[in-house]
Scaffold this motif. Structure first.
Motif, short mmCIF file in Angstrom:
data_model
loop_
_atom_site.label_atom_id
_atom_site.label_comp_id
_atom_site.label_asym_id
_atom_site.label_seq_id
_atom_site.Cartn_x
_atom_site.Cartn_y
_atom_site.Cartn_z
N PHE A 282 -63.45 71.83 13.25
CA PHE A 282 -62.52 72.42 12.29
C PHE A 282 -61.08 72.14 12.72
CE2 PHE A 282 -59.94 75.87 10.59
CZ PHE A 282 -60.29 75.85 9.25
N CYS B 147 -59.54 63.84 2.49
CA CYS B 147 -61.00 63.75 2.39
C CYS B 147 -61.63 63.54 3.76
CB CYS B 147 -61.40 62.62 1.44
SG CYS B 147 -61.10 62.99 -0.29
N PHE C 93 -61.42 66.81 5.69
CA PHE C 93 -62.39 67.78 5.18
C PHE C 93 -63.81 67.41 5.56
CE2 PHE C 93 -59.08 68.90 1.83
CZ PHE C 93 -58.77 70.12 2.43
N LEU C 94 -64.12 66.11 5.59
CA LEU C 94 -65.45 65.69 6.03
C LEU C 94 -65.72 66.08 7.48
CD1 LEU C 94 -65.85 62.19 4.35
CD2 LEU C 94 -67.20 64.25 3.90
N MET D 153 -64.35 68.60 9.01
CA MET D 153 -64.50 70.06 9.00
C MET D 153 -65.88 70.47 8.49
SD MET D 153 -60.69 70.87 7.57
CE MET D 153 -60.60 72.63 7.73
N ILE D 154 -66.34 69.83 7.43
CA ILE D 154 -67.66 70.15 6.88
C ILE D 154 -68.75 69.81 7.89
CG2 ILE D 154 -69.36 69.46 5.14
CD1 ILE D 154 -66.95 69.18 3.19
N TYR D 155 -68.62 68.68 8.55
CA TYR D 155 -69.60 68.30 9.57
C TYR D 155 -69.66 69.36 10.67
CZ TYR D 155 -71.87 65.96 13.44
OH TYR D 155 -72.72 65.68 14.48
N LEU E 169 -68.75 72.53 10.55
CA LEU E 169 -69.16 73.86 10.12
C LEU E 169 -70.60 73.91 9.62
CD1 LEU E 169 -65.88 74.98 8.34
CD2 LEU E 169 -66.71 75.65 10.59
N TYR E 170 -71.09 72.81 9.02
CA TYR E 170 -72.43 72.83 8.45
C TYR E 170 -73.37 71.77 9.00
CZ TYR E 170 -70.46 76.00 5.05
OH TYR E 170 -69.85 77.07 4.46
N GLY E 171 -72.84 70.78 9.68
CA GLY E 171 -73.68 69.69 10.15
C GLY E 171 -74.31 69.90 11.50
#
Length: 92
Positions: A42, A79, A82-83, A85-87, A89-91
């Motif tokens: 993050f 983008c 954010f990718l 961050m998504i990885y 937090l959720y990956g």
């Protein structure tokens, strides 16, 4: 009128750089305290977005990159951040 808007834009970009840097630093410190790996990603993603948008402003104002091209770069950088961050937090 245009010169004052450019100055205000520069001030806003520097403010966003400073504030984004502070939030990224706080997220990284939280990672160090908790060892939650998602916080590290993050912090990195937020720093990518923060520095990227600042650098796009420099490209536009100093090197003359057209506005539309700069907006494309800024969107691609956002983008990417954010990718990350998504990885984080959720990956995991």
């Amino acid at each position: 009128m245009t010169d004052s808007i450019i100055i205000l834009l520069g001030i806003a970009k520097i403010g966003a750089l400073v504030l984004g840097g502070i939030v990224s630093l706080l997220a990284y410190r939280a990672y160090q305290r908790t060892q939650i790996e998602g916080l590290q990603y993050f912090a990195v993603g937020l720093m990518v977005i923060t520095i990227g948008t600042f650098l796009v402003g420099i490209l536009h104002h100093i090197f003359g990159v057209p506005s539309v091209q700069g907006m494309l770069y800024e969107s691609l950088i956002a983008c990417g951040g954010f990718l990350v961050m998504i990885y984080g937090l959720y990956g995991q």
